[in-house]
Motif scaffolding. Structure first.
Motif, short mmCIF file in Angstrom:
data_model
loop_
_atom_site.label_atom_id
_atom_site.label_comp_id
_atom_site.label_asym_id
_atom_site.label_seq_id
_atom_site.Cartn_x
_atom_site.Cartn_y
_atom_site.Cartn_z
N VAL A 108 -1.23 -1.37 8.40
CA VAL A 108 -2.18 -1.10 9.60
C VAL A 108 -1.94 -2.07 10.64
N THR A 109 -2.15 -3.31 10.41
CA THR A 109 -1.93 -4.44 11.44
C THR A 109 -0.70 -4.23 11.99
N THR A 131 6.43 -4.46 7.81
CA THR A 131 5.56 -5.45 7.70
C THR A 131 4.77 -5.51 6.35
N ALA A 132 4.42 -4.66 5.84
CA ALA A 132 3.68 -4.10 4.52
C ALA A 132 4.75 -4.50 3.17
N VAL A 133 6.04 -4.21 3.46
CA VAL A 133 6.92 -4.12 2.09
C VAL A 133 7.79 -5.30 2.35
N VAL A 165 -1.51 6.77 10.10
CA VAL A 165 -3.19 6.90 10.31
C VAL A 165 -3.45 6.31 11.47
N VAL A 166 -2.89 5.08 11.81
CA VAL A 166 -3.23 4.39 12.88
C VAL A 166 -2.43 4.68 14.13
N TYR A 181 -9.30 1.32 9.74
CA TYR A 181 -10.14 1.17 8.48
C TYR A 181 -9.75 2.47 7.60
N VAL A 182 -9.48 3.54 8.13
CA VAL A 182 -9.24 4.76 7.50
C VAL A 182 -7.71 4.78 6.97
#
Length: 214
Positions: A108-109, A131-133, A165-166, A181-182
């Protein structure tokens, strides 16, 4: 700083800490490294994805090198994991949980930062996923195992969902902190469900099975 900026920074640092713990615990469990190796692998896991994202966006120098807090939090997470590792009888569960937390927060960030720098919808979702992986992929390569993004239960897909979702509400003009947050919660839930029930993305059919059908 605005409230949105503070929220993004707090989540980013939380993700950094979670991934640093994950990388350091992986170093202890899978590679049995010394303190230098443990902290280094924790920092690479925590910072690698964000550095790659910023390089692709042309946001130089990356936030990691322009804000001392990222390096400090990553190093702190690695040290905490090293100190506590001897008290953790079973490291598999904490590694999985911290990995899922880091994955969800960075998805999300990362997507939010891409949006803030003017990236499009598809690009922002992709960069949130990278960014996440990214850090976890570097971690797995360094300890000589198949990266989780290529082999683990629903790894990249939860990150894609969390980033989307963001990004999508923001592009529709209804974005806000609640979607951050969701998105993080959705990513975390999908990842943990995938681990718990061993859910996986579709695989190609076994060539042997194809031959039997003919």
């Amino acid at each position: 700083m605005s409230a949105a900026s503070v929220t993004a920074l707090v989540l980013d640092l939380a993700g950094t800490f979670a991934f640093a713990l994950n990388g350091a615990l992986t170093a202890v469990r899978a590679a049995r490294l010394d303190i230098v190796g443990v902290v280094t692998l924790g920092m690479i896991t925590a910072l690698g994805g964000g550095i790659l994202r910023d390089v692709l966006l042309g946001a130089l120098p990356p936030a990691t090198f322009s804000d001392w807090r990222y390096l400090a939090v990553a190093a702190g997470g690695g040290l905490v994991a090293f100190v506590l590792s001897g008290r953790l009888d079973r490291l598999a569960l904490p590694i999985t949980v911290f990995d899922a937390l880091g994955l969800s927060l960075f998805a999300v960030t990362g997507a939010g930062r891409a949006l803030a720098l003017g990236a499009g919808v598809g690009q922002s979702i992709l960069l949130g996923t990278i960014t996440a992986v990214g850090g976890g992929t570097l971690r797995d390569v360094l300890v000589r195992r198949v990266p989780s993004v290529l082999s683990s239960e629903l790894y990249a897909i939860p990150a894609l969902v969390g980033a989307a979702v963001v990004v999508v509400p923001a592009r529709l003009g209804v974005g806000g902190p609640v979607w951050v947050y969701v998105g993080a919660a959705a990513c975390l839930l999908i990842r943990l469900l995938g681990v718990r029930f061993r859910l996986e993305a579709p695989h190609p059919r076994d060539p042997g099975a194809v031959g039997e059908d003919q």
